[in-house]
Design a protein around this motif. Structure first.
Motif, PDB file in Angstrom:
ATOM      1  N   ILE A   1       8.021  10.824  -0.670  1.00  0.00           N
ATOM      2  CA  ILE A   1       6.885  11.651  -1.080  1.00  0.00           C
ATOM      3  C   ILE A   1       7.152  13.127  -0.768  1.00  0.00           C
ATOM      4  CG2 ILE A   1       4.478  12.184  -0.537  1.00  0.00           C
ATOM      5  CD1 ILE A   1       3.975   9.163  -0.378  1.00  0.00           C
TER       6      ILE A   1
ATOM      7  N   ILE B   1       1.271   6.769  -6.872  1.00  0.00           N
ATOM      8  CA  ILE B   1       0.266   7.768  -7.242  1.00  0.00           C
ATOM      9  C   ILE B   1       0.873   9.164  -7.245  1.00  0.00           C
ATOM     10  CG2 ILE B   1      -1.867   8.868  -6.503  1.00  0.00           C
ATOM     11  CD1 ILE B   1      -2.906   6.333  -5.551  1.00  0.00           C
ATOM     12  N   VAL B   2       1.579   9.471  -6.148  1.00  0.00           N
ATOM     13  CA  VAL B   2       2.151  10.816  -6.055  1.00  0.00           C
ATOM     14  C   VAL B   2       3.153  11.016  -7.184  1.00  0.00           C
ATOM     15  CG1 VAL B   2       3.505  12.370  -4.612  1.00  0.00           C
ATOM     16  CG2 VAL B   2       1.774  10.891  -3.563  1.00  0.00           C
TER      17      VAL B   2
ATOM     18  N   ASN C   1      -6.841   5.264  -2.399  1.00  0.00           N
ATOM     19  CA  ASN C   1      -5.594   4.755  -1.827  1.00  0.00           C
ATOM     20  C   ASN C   1      -5.642   4.730  -0.308  1.00  0.00           C
ATOM     21  OD1 ASN C   1      -2.811   5.596  -0.532  1.00  0.00           O
ATOM     22  ND2 ASN C   1      -2.425   4.231  -2.251  1.00  0.00           N
TER      23      ASN C   1
ATOM     24  N   THR D   1       9.373   0.735   5.527  1.00  0.00           N
ATOM     25  CA  THR D   1       8.859   1.107   4.206  1.00  0.00           C
ATOM     26  C   THR D   1       8.014   2.367   4.299  1.00  0.00           C
ATOM     27  OG1 THR D   1       8.721  -1.243   3.702  1.00  0.00           O
ATOM     28  CG2 THR D   1       7.580   0.250   2.214  1.00  0.00           C
ATOM     29  N   LEU D   2       7.203   2.424   5.342  1.00  0.00           N
ATOM     30  CA  LEU D   2       6.321   3.575   5.509  1.00  0.00           C
ATOM     31  C   LEU D   2       7.142   4.861   5.659  1.00  0.00           C
ATOM     32  CD1 LEU D   2       3.424   4.579   5.844  1.00  0.00           C
ATOM     33  CD2 LEU D   2       3.619   4.137   8.293  1.00  0.00           C
TER      34      LEU D   2
ATOM     35  N   TRP E   1       0.835  -1.212   0.000  1.00  0.00           N
ATOM     36  CA  TRP E   1       0.000   0.000   0.000  1.00  0.00           C
ATOM     37  C   TRP E   1       0.871   1.264   0.000  1.00  0.00           C
ATOM     38  CZ3 TRP E   1      -0.165   3.100   4.585  1.00  0.00           C
ATOM     39  CH2 TRP E   1      -0.916   4.262   4.427  1.00  0.00           C
ATOM     40  N   VAL E   2       1.979   1.226   0.766  1.00  0.00           N
ATOM     41  CA  VAL E   2       2.872   2.392   0.785  1.00  0.00           C
ATOM     42  C   VAL E   2       3.415   2.651  -0.624  1.00  0.00           C
ATOM     43  CG1 VAL E   2       5.010   3.350   1.689  1.00  0.00           C
ATOM     44  CG2 VAL E   2       3.529   2.000   3.185  1.00  0.00           C
ATOM     45  N   PHE E   3       3.823   1.577  -1.304  1.00  0.00           N
ATOM     46  CA  PHE E   3       4.355   1.763  -2.657  1.00  0.00           C
ATOM     47  C   PHE E   3       3.276   2.276  -3.608  1.00  0.00           C
ATOM     48  CE2 PHE E   3       7.587  -1.223  -1.023  1.00  0.00           C
ATOM     49  CZ  PHE E   3       8.682  -0.410  -1.211  1.00  0.00           C
ATOM     50  N   PHE E   4       2.080   1.813  -3.404  1.00  0.00           N
ATOM     51  CA  PHE E   4       0.944   2.285  -4.195  1.00  0.00           C
ATOM     52  C   PHE E   4       0.791   3.802  -4.013  1.00  0.00           C
ATOM     53  CE2 PHE E   4      -4.027   1.931  -4.318  1.00  0.00           C
ATOM     54  CZ  PHE E   4      -4.060   2.461  -5.588  1.00  0.00           C
ATOM     55  N   LEU E   5       0.920   4.248  -2.776  1.00  0.00           N
ATOM     56  CA  LEU E   5       0.809   5.681  -2.493  1.00  0.00           C
ATOM     57  C   LEU E   5       1.933   6.456  -3.189  1.00  0.00           C
ATOM     58  CD1 LEU E   5      -0.751   7.830  -0.869  1.00  0.00           C
ATOM     59  CD2 LEU E   5       0.772   7.388   1.046  1.00  0.00           C
ATOM     60  N   VAL E   6       3.156   5.927  -3.067  1.00  0.00           N
ATOM     61  CA  VAL E   6       4.294   6.594  -3.712  1.00  0.00           C
ATOM     62  C   VAL E   6       4.069   6.643  -5.228  1.00  0.00           C
ATOM     63  CG1 VAL E   6       6.776   6.460  -4.175  1.00  0.00           C
ATOM     64  CG2 VAL E   6       5.896   5.909  -1.899  1.00  0.00           C
TER      65      VAL E   6
ATOM     66  N   PHE F   1      -6.745   9.718  -4.025  1.00  0.00           N
ATOM     67  CA  PHE F   1      -6.247   9.572  -2.652  1.00  0.00           C
ATOM     68  C   PHE F   1      -7.290   8.944  -1.730  1.00  0.00           C
ATOM     69  CE2 PHE F   1      -3.143  12.598  -4.312  1.00  0.00           C
ATOM     70  CZ  PHE F   1      -2.002  11.878  -4.000  1.00  0.00           C
TER      71      PHE F   1
ATOM     72  N   VAL G   1      -7.539   1.900   1.233  1.00  0.00           N
ATOM     73  CA  VAL G   1      -7.000   0.544   1.192  1.00  0.00           C
ATOM     74  C   VAL G   1      -6.388   0.152   2.536  1.00  0.00           C
ATOM     75  CG1 VAL G   1      -5.156  -0.850   0.175  1.00  0.00           C
ATOM     76  CG2 VAL G   1      -6.652   0.477  -1.300  1.00  0.00           C
TER      77      VAL G   1
ATOM     78  N   GLY H   1       8.848   5.673   2.423  1.00  0.00           N
ATOM     79  CA  GLY H   1       7.868   6.149   1.451  1.00  0.00           C
ATOM     80  C   GLY H   1       7.483   7.598   1.724  1.00  0.00           C
TER      81      GLY H   1
ATOM     82  N   MET I   1       9.599  14.513  -3.219  1.00  0.00           N
ATOM     83  CA  MET I   1       9.008  14.770  -4.545  1.00  0.00           C
ATOM     84  C   MET I   1       8.155  16.030  -4.514  1.00  0.00           C
ATOM     85  SD  MET I   1       7.994  11.114  -6.256  1.00  0.00           S
ATOM     86  CE  MET I   1       6.917  10.544  -4.965  1.00  0.00           C
TER      87      MET I   1
END
Lengths: 587, 354
Positions: free
Chosen positions: B341, A113-114, B76, B333-334, A106-111, B73, B79, B337, B344
């Protein structure tokens, strides 16, 4: 058994899963490979200082965004929804085992999207280097999603040492993890090339269009070539049982393999055409459609095979497709299925509730793979040749004879109830036990099916002078003889037995001889479930008895889909006798 | 038949239940924020089409550009909490999912259509002309119907007594309509969402659109009015919802359970405070009160669920078999990530200029 079943008789959940999964896989792999394709192509444009390439990439990104983010993302959610609906127990097990794998995904999915939003909306508004970095981040995150999902999907086919220790990482890095990861990565690059055609066909004719088509074609071709050894590697690490299924034991996988081979050939051919020639716009479009269909066939066949190769399990060696855990089977058999299951109303099989109890057993144990009167693996069609007795025998060894089906889990009364539900509930066949009984079988059948309306004495004069063949044929067309008569939808062997009896009414002493009857009954019990004699006849016509008899010793060698015949030699003899007579072959 | 006998056995957890509860309660409000902003944006854009003044027309155009992001969003961020609900309540959720299978699956096509319509509304805003208002209305209605399906599943999964209907109707067409709390609950969350959505529109107008003062004024006024009036209405809807809850559940908020009662009191106080700041059109102050309010409401919602399940299920009793490394992997990972983000976002032209 732990969960209720979503029951629409004519409609199986399996098809729905397969349909959505194939569509999703087709888009979500593009979401990965396409990421690489975008940055690499943009880089090509930057390197060659070719603005037309950059414009192409920008157009392609819009298409990519709309397809992968909306459709790809939501079909992914759809799969989750569907499997939790069709396989709730398995979904629960997977979610519980791999929750932090999903969470990381899910975290990668979020990344993703952004990154994709930024990549798309900043074309020409950001320096090349940063824009490329964002593109690479997108690809990295998308590929990591693949990496994570790949581990969980492969776990279902090859749980490996997880079985012993329930360790997350052992389940994740399971025996098919690496080959599958390579295969899927190449697939995703291949798809990226194919999708590249789509945007390219919308370019105006001229230099860029063909340039981009050639470029995409080379992408697709190289990746396709690399995917073949990866696929081979994948098959070679499959466990023995699964390899057997892939090797032909499973009829559905054999069909999938054909689809894969044809798709692969078409795909390669058309892509080469597109690279070498520079077809007109309209032709390019047609060819692109063919490419997409073939690519879908190739991927679809792979996914289908992967799903089917773990049958009868939904999680190999752990849980059967119907949600029953392998380790529970013994205990449930002892206690009785209906007593152990939660979502049933009949706890004990009695004479009165037999059919209802059988229906519940069917619902919880067979419906996962069989519809009732539907278009996919319809149980009614598949059991039309089986009598109640034959059905019982079949169910007792269903898993041993047909590995891809789970064993029937339950006690003897439950087995009978299920057989009764199929034979009497679905087919309205009589519940007589004596499928193997010889002698008066024809009379029994007549008494059960015909005598209620007309006794034998009434019929006898009408059939005077009829040959046995004529009687046999008329049994197939009863309503044509007299519209008031219902069809006699019984197994061939029953009809044979009955015509023998009817013939004997006017021809005393010519009733079918017992040995032949035994062969017929054996055929019905052991062979007819998959192929009636009508199907077999053209194949064995002209065979000698010895040849047939020899074949009965090595059935699985003739066709890996067939189980070996495990009966005594004497049984095989009478079977061969029966078959050779039926086929009209030499003695 | 005793409905409790139908409840499937819960699977073993791979970490202490508290972790999942923590992650659920952390991520669910994030989904709510996004969902609220999405619904509020759609509603405001729709209202803008109906209002005659020029700034409103431009405002709807601006909102059309924001809508697809919100949808992305919302999905996402939905989920993650759905995953943790699957872990904690999967055996209940999957059961009610089977009962309403057809509707549950309908969520996906409804969302796909809404999502593509949102993109059409955005990319073809000008081309659509007078059709635009219908497109955005369709988006709004589709998204609200998805919410209704979720409300059904979330209430049916905690009412095993309603599950017996499966034996007569196993084809996945059941809903939880007989539950007297369903409608007020749905209206409660929709009213709240649209109110907070209004606040988001006001925030969006007063920050991102700050270059055009007429837009700022129009957006802030519309958004804050929506927020204030809907929140005032919410006092009624919320009370109605509370009164339709089963006795034992309602009493949790009336003194039987001090924590839940405290939550409700805090929630009401915060809501009243936001009505005041909202009435005065103070965007930032309202926002600062609303963020904790949404968290409080999420906890109240959770307490309602626990209350319903008292006779049936206690998550603290589910066996657990702790495996640390996957949890650590996820947390790393969180963090990674989020860092990526933020990096970016920092590269966006808007942030670089200022």
């Amino acid at each position: 058994m732990n969960y209720p079943v979503w029951y629409v008789p004519t409609f199986g959940g399996g098809v729905l899963i397969a349909l959505v999964a194939i569509i999703h896989v087709f888009v979500s792999h593009f979401a990965v490979g396409g990421g690489l394709y975008l940055v690499m192509t943009e880089w090509k444009g930057i390197r060659e200082q070719d603005q037309s390439i950059i414009v192409f990439v920008q157009k392609h990104t819009k298409f990519f965004l709309l397809l992968t983010m909306v459709f790809g993302g939501l079909t992914g959610v759809a799969i989750w929804f569907i499997i939790s609906l069709i396989h709730p127990a398995a979904t629960s097990l997977l979610i519980h085992t791999f929750v932090f794998g999903w969470a990381a995904e899910w975290v990668f999915f979020l990344v993703e999207i952004v990154a994709l939003f930024i990549y798309f909306y900043t074309f020409g508004r950001m320096d090349d280097h940063t824009h490329q970095t964002i593109g690479w981040i997108y690809f990295g995150a998308a590929w990591m999603s693949l990496f994570l999902i790949n581990g969980i999907i492969d776990f279902m086919l090859t749980p490996g040492t997880w079985l012993a220790n329930h360790n997350f990482w052992d389940g994740f890095f399971n025996p098919t993890f690496w080959p599958s990861l390579f295969f899927r990565s190449f697939m995703s690059f291949m798809l990226a090339g194919c999708y590249g055609f789509i945007t390219a066909t919308f370019l105006e004719a001229g230099q860029t269009r063909h340039k981009m088509i050639r470029y995409s074609g080379i992408w697709a071709l190289i990746s396709l070539a690399l995917s073949v050894p990866a696929g081979w590697w994948y098959i070679s690490v499959l466990p023995e049982k699964a390899r057997g299924l892939v090797g032909g034991v499973s009829p559905t996988i054999a069909r999938a393999a054909t689809v894969a081979a044809v798709s692969l050939a078409v795909l390669t051919g058309v892509v080469i055409l597109l690279i070498l020639l520079n077809p007109k716009k309209a032709r390019t479009r047609v060819l692109t459609v063919i490419v997409m269909v073939a690519a879908m066939g190739y991927m679809g066949a792979f996914e289908w095979t992967r799903e089917a190769a773990r049958r009868p399990y939904v999680i190999n060696d752990v849980m059967y497709s119907n949600g029953i855990l392998k380790e529970e089977v013994e205990q449930i058999t002892q206690k009785g299925f209906l007593k152990t299951a939660k979502w049933v109303q009949n706890i004990e099989v009695t004479k009165d509730n037999q059919l209802e109890a059988g229906r519940e057993l069917f619902l919880h144990q067979c419906f996962a793979c069989h519809t009732v009167g539907g278009f996919n693996n319809d149980i009614i069609g598949r059991t039309k040749n089986m009598s109640y007795g034959a059905m019982q025998k079949y169910l007792a060894t269903i898993h041993e004879k047909r590995y891809f089906m789970p064993p029937l889990v339950g006690n003897v009364a439950e087995l009978k109830a299920l057989a009764a539900y199929i034979a009497a509930g679905l087919h309205k066949k009589p519940l007589t036990e004596d499928a193997v009984a010889v002698g008066d079988r024809g009379k029994n059948l007549f008494d059960n099916n015909c005598a209620p309306c007309h006794a034998a004495g009434v019929l006898k004069p009408k059939m005077a002078g009829w040959s046995k063949e004529k009687i046999r044929t008329s049994l197939d067309i009863l309503p044509a003889l007299n519209p008031a008569m219902p069809d006699y939808s019984a197994p061939t062997a029953d009809k044979n037995a009955m015509s023998g009896y009817l013939h004997s009414l006017n021809n005393i002493g010519s009733a079918a001889a017992p040995p032949k009857e035994q062969g017929a009954a054996l055929f019905e019990d052991n062979c007819a479930p998959c192929h009636g004699f009508d199907v077999l006849k053209p194949k064995v016509s002209g065979w000698s008895k010895a040849k047939i008899r020899a074949a009965l010793d090595k059935l699985s060698a003739l066709n890996p889909g067939m189980p070996d015949y495990t009966g005594a030699a004497a049984e095989k003899d009478s079977l061969a006798d029966y078959m050779v007579k039926q086929a009209g072959g030499a003695k | 038949m005793n409905p409790a006998s139908l409840i499937p056995t819960a699977d073993t957890l791979t970490a202490h239940w508290g972790w999942f509860q923590f992650l659920l309660m952390l991520t669910f409000p994030l989904h709510l924020f996004a969902m609220n902003a999405m619904l509020g944006t759609a509603l405001s854009a729709f209202i803008c089409h109906v209002l005659p003044e020029r700034p409103y027309r431009e405002l709807s155009h601006e909102l059309s550009k924001a809508l697809p992001f919100m949808v992305a969003f919302t999905i996402n961020l939905g989920v993650a909490p759905l995953l943790f609900v699957n872990v904690l309540y999967g055996h209940l959720l999957y059961t009610s999912t089977v009962l309403m299978g057809l509707f549950w699956l309908a969520v996906v096509p409804l969302l796909i259509i809404a999502y593509y319509l949102a993109y059409i509304y955005d990319f073809s805003y000008i081309k659509l002309g007078s059709l635009a208002v219908y497109v955005v209305l369709a988006v709004l209605l589709l998204l609200m119907s998805v919410g209704f399906i979720f409300s059904n599943n979330m209430t049916m999964m905690i009412s095993p007594a309603s599950w017996l209907r499966w034996f007569a109707t196993p084809d996945g067409t059941l809903l939880n309509l007989a539950d007297p709390a369903l409608l007020p609950r749905y209206l409660h969350i929709m009213t709240g969402s649209l109110a907070v959505g209004g606040l988001c529109v006001a925030l969006y107008s007063s920050t991102v659109l700050k270059l055009d003062s007429s837009l700022v004024k129009a957006g802030t006024r519309l958004g804050m009015q929506l927020f204030t009036w809907l929140t005032a209405l919410q006092v009624l809807v919320g009370t109605w919802f509370l009164l339709t809850l089963p006795g034992e559940v309602m009493k949790r908020f009336m003194g039987n359970n001090m924590f839940s009662t405290g939550l409700l009191v805090t929630g009401i106080l915060l809501a009243v405070a936001t009505i005041i700041t909202g009435y005065k059109r103070k965007v930032m102050a309202t926002l600062l009160l609303t963020i904790p309010l949404i968290y409080v409401m999420s906890f109240i919602r959770d307490s309602v669920r626990t209350g319903y399940l008292v006779p049936y299920f206690d998550m603290t009793k589910v066996p657990a078999n702790m495996q640390w490394s996957p949890l650590v992997f996820f947390l790393m990972t969180l963090v990674l990530g989020l860092v990526v983000i933020v990096w970016m976002l920092s590269k966006l032209p808007v942030f670089r200029k200022s």
